[in-house]
Design a protein around this motif. Structure first.
Motif, mmCIF file in Angstrom:
data_model
loop_
_atom_site.group_PDB
_atom_site.id
_atom_site.type_symbol
_atom_site.label_atom_id
_atom_site.label_comp_id
_atom_site.label_asym_id
_atom_site.label_seq_id
_atom_site.Cartn_x
_atom_site.Cartn_y
_atom_site.Cartn_z
ATOM 1 N N MET A 61 -3.675 8.417 -34.266
ATOM 2 C CA MET A 61 -5.095 8.275 -34.547
ATOM 3 C C MET A 61 -5.900 8.179 -33.252
ATOM 4 S SD MET A 61 -4.040 7.662 -37.723
ATOM 5 C CE MET A 61 -3.396 6.001 -37.939
ATOM 6 N N GLY A 62 -7.212 8.381 -33.394
ATOM 7 C CA GLY A 62 -8.116 8.189 -32.276
ATOM 8 C C GLY A 62 -9.044 7.019 -32.535
ATOM 9 N N SER A 69 -5.323 -0.497 -29.503
ATOM 10 C CA SER A 69 -4.349 -0.999 -30.474
ATOM 11 C C SER A 69 -4.559 -0.422 -31.866
ATOM 12 C CB SER A 69 -4.396 -2.526 -30.530
ATOM 13 O OG SER A 69 -5.628 -2.944 -31.054
ATOM 14 N N SER A 70 -5.739 0.155 -32.156
ATOM 15 C CA SER A 70 -5.972 0.740 -33.489
ATOM 16 C C SER A 70 -5.667 2.238 -33.539
ATOM 17 C CB SER A 70 -7.404 0.448 -33.957
ATOM 18 O OG SER A 70 -8.340 0.560 -32.916
ATOM 19 N N CYS A 71 -4.998 2.746 -32.518
ATOM 20 C CA CYS A 71 -4.700 4.187 -32.459
ATOM 21 C C CYS A 71 -3.395 4.562 -33.149
ATOM 22 C CB CYS A 71 -4.672 4.663 -31.010
ATOM 23 S SG CYS A 71 -6.327 4.741 -30.282
ATOM 24 N N GLY A 72 -2.759 3.620 -33.826
ATOM 25 C CA GLY A 72 -1.547 3.953 -34.579
ATOM 26 C C GLY A 72 -0.356 4.209 -33.688
ATOM 27 N N GLU A 73 0.659 4.816 -34.300
ATOM 28 C CA GLU A 73 1.936 5.032 -33.619
ATOM 29 C C GLU A 73 1.908 6.321 -32.810
ATOM 30 O OE1 GLU A 73 4.426 2.774 -33.543
ATOM 31 O OE2 GLU A 73 2.791 1.651 -34.479
ATOM 32 N N ILE B 135 -17.237 9.563 -30.239
ATOM 33 C CA ILE B 135 -16.373 10.652 -30.679
ATOM 34 C C ILE B 135 -15.866 10.373 -32.094
ATOM 35 C CG2 ILE B 135 -14.269 11.968 -30.197
ATOM 36 C CD1 ILE B 135 -14.436 10.852 -27.309
ATOM 37 N N ILE B 136 -15.860 11.405 -32.921
ATOM 38 C CA ILE B 136 -15.343 11.273 -34.287
ATOM 39 C C ILE B 136 -13.823 11.452 -34.257
ATOM 40 C CG2 ILE B 136 -15.433 12.168 -36.635
ATOM 41 C CD1 ILE B 136 -18.285 13.207 -35.959
ATOM 42 N N ALA B 137 -13.125 10.360 -34.561
ATOM 43 C CA ALA B 137 -11.670 10.314 -34.416
ATOM 44 C C ALA B 137 -10.998 10.163 -35.774
ATOM 45 C CB ALA B 137 -11.273 9.136 -33.531
ATOM 46 N N ARG B 138 -9.739 10.544 -35.838
ATOM 47 C CA ARG B 138 -8.956 10.325 -37.052
ATOM 48 C C ARG B 138 -8.738 8.837 -37.251
ATOM 49 N NH1 ARG B 138 -4.815 15.339 -37.453
ATOM 50 N NH2 ARG B 138 -5.675 16.540 -35.766
ATOM 51 N N SER B 139 -8.878 8.371 -38.478
ATOM 52 C CA SER B 139 -8.508 6.993 -38.764
ATOM 53 C C SER B 139 -7.457 7.002 -39.866
ATOM 54 C CB SER B 139 -9.719 6.155 -39.153
ATOM 55 O OG SER B 139 -10.231 6.551 -40.379
#
Ligand code: ZN
Ligand code: ZN
Lengths: 152, 152
Positions: A61-62, A69-73, B135-139
């Motif tokens: 994720m971004g 820490s919220s960018c996932g694995e 920036i529009i990021a994947r969540s």
């Protein structure tokens, strides 16, 4: 098949990550260019890193709403022995600078958009040692042939 | 056709923009959820804006390597009378806060990933008055059915 382009500016797409999240000290830019149907080139300079050897990777994720820490694995974690998001290890000297150019055939630039690039402290990419990260964004030149992204 | 989901967490995709570029004063988060095949919901809170009426829009690129100014034009500029990236105008009072929820049927969340959300000073979306962007990021929740994005 797409035709061959005459320049380094890719008709297959380009992206950029401003590495500016998670650290006051570390800053940099990573550019990604799909130079052929097979090869995605990562080129970057990051300053202000602690000396040593550090893991560089793409995470799923971004989402930086809680910092790195919220960018996932790491991208592809658990799917194969080596996650495809594990890009490289960076050797950083006393000047705190990492400069790199990597040719990668496991990833495509259009699968990276909206994810993140992360530098970890040390070579073990666990969640608690994320030094600096940046969202992978579209940059000009991306998808000149097609402005659309879709789930497929 | 995709099946209907039981929750607000979209099986069609979700994205997030941390509004943290271009301004020391203004900060916020904008979330985008594709709640159906037709509707993309924008929900956000942005603080520290100057009082007044300001344009909120999606820009083509998410390149913040030169701050909000490298994010390109508003999405769809020149293609129709009203660019589809023009989302809304925000009314900001003395407290400097904008809160909004918009149902949009012109945009799809998977076409927004890697682009940017920008708030302009005033209602004229020109390049020199970009107050804050993200920036529009994947969540998480994005593309549960499919991890891939592709050019199409
Ligand atoms: Zn990592
Ligand atoms: Zn705009």
């Amino acid at each position: 098949l797409l035709g061959m382009g005459g320049s380094n500016q890719s008709q297959w797409g380009a992206a950029v990550a401003a590495m500016n999240v998670g650290s006051e000290r570390s800053k940099g830019v990573v550019r990604m260019v799909q130079t052929s149907d097979e090869t995605c080139v990562f080129e970057g300079t990051i300053d202000g890193l602690p000396p040593g050897r550090h893991a560089l990777c793409v995470h799923e994720m971004g989402d930086i709403s809680k910092g790195c820490s919220s960018c996932g694995e790491v991208l592809g974690a658990g799917l194969s022995e080596k996650a495809k998001g594990m890009l490289s290890e960076l050797d950083v000297g006393k000047d705190g600078r990492a400069m790199f150019r990597l040719d990668n055939t496991d990833l495509k630039v259009w699968d990276l958009i909206g994810r993140s690039v992360i530098v970890h402290q040390g070579t073990d990419p666990n969640a608690s040692n994320r030094l600096v990260c940046g969202i992978i964004a579209r940059s000009s030149g991306l998808f000149q042939n097609s402005k659309r992204l879709c789930a497929c």
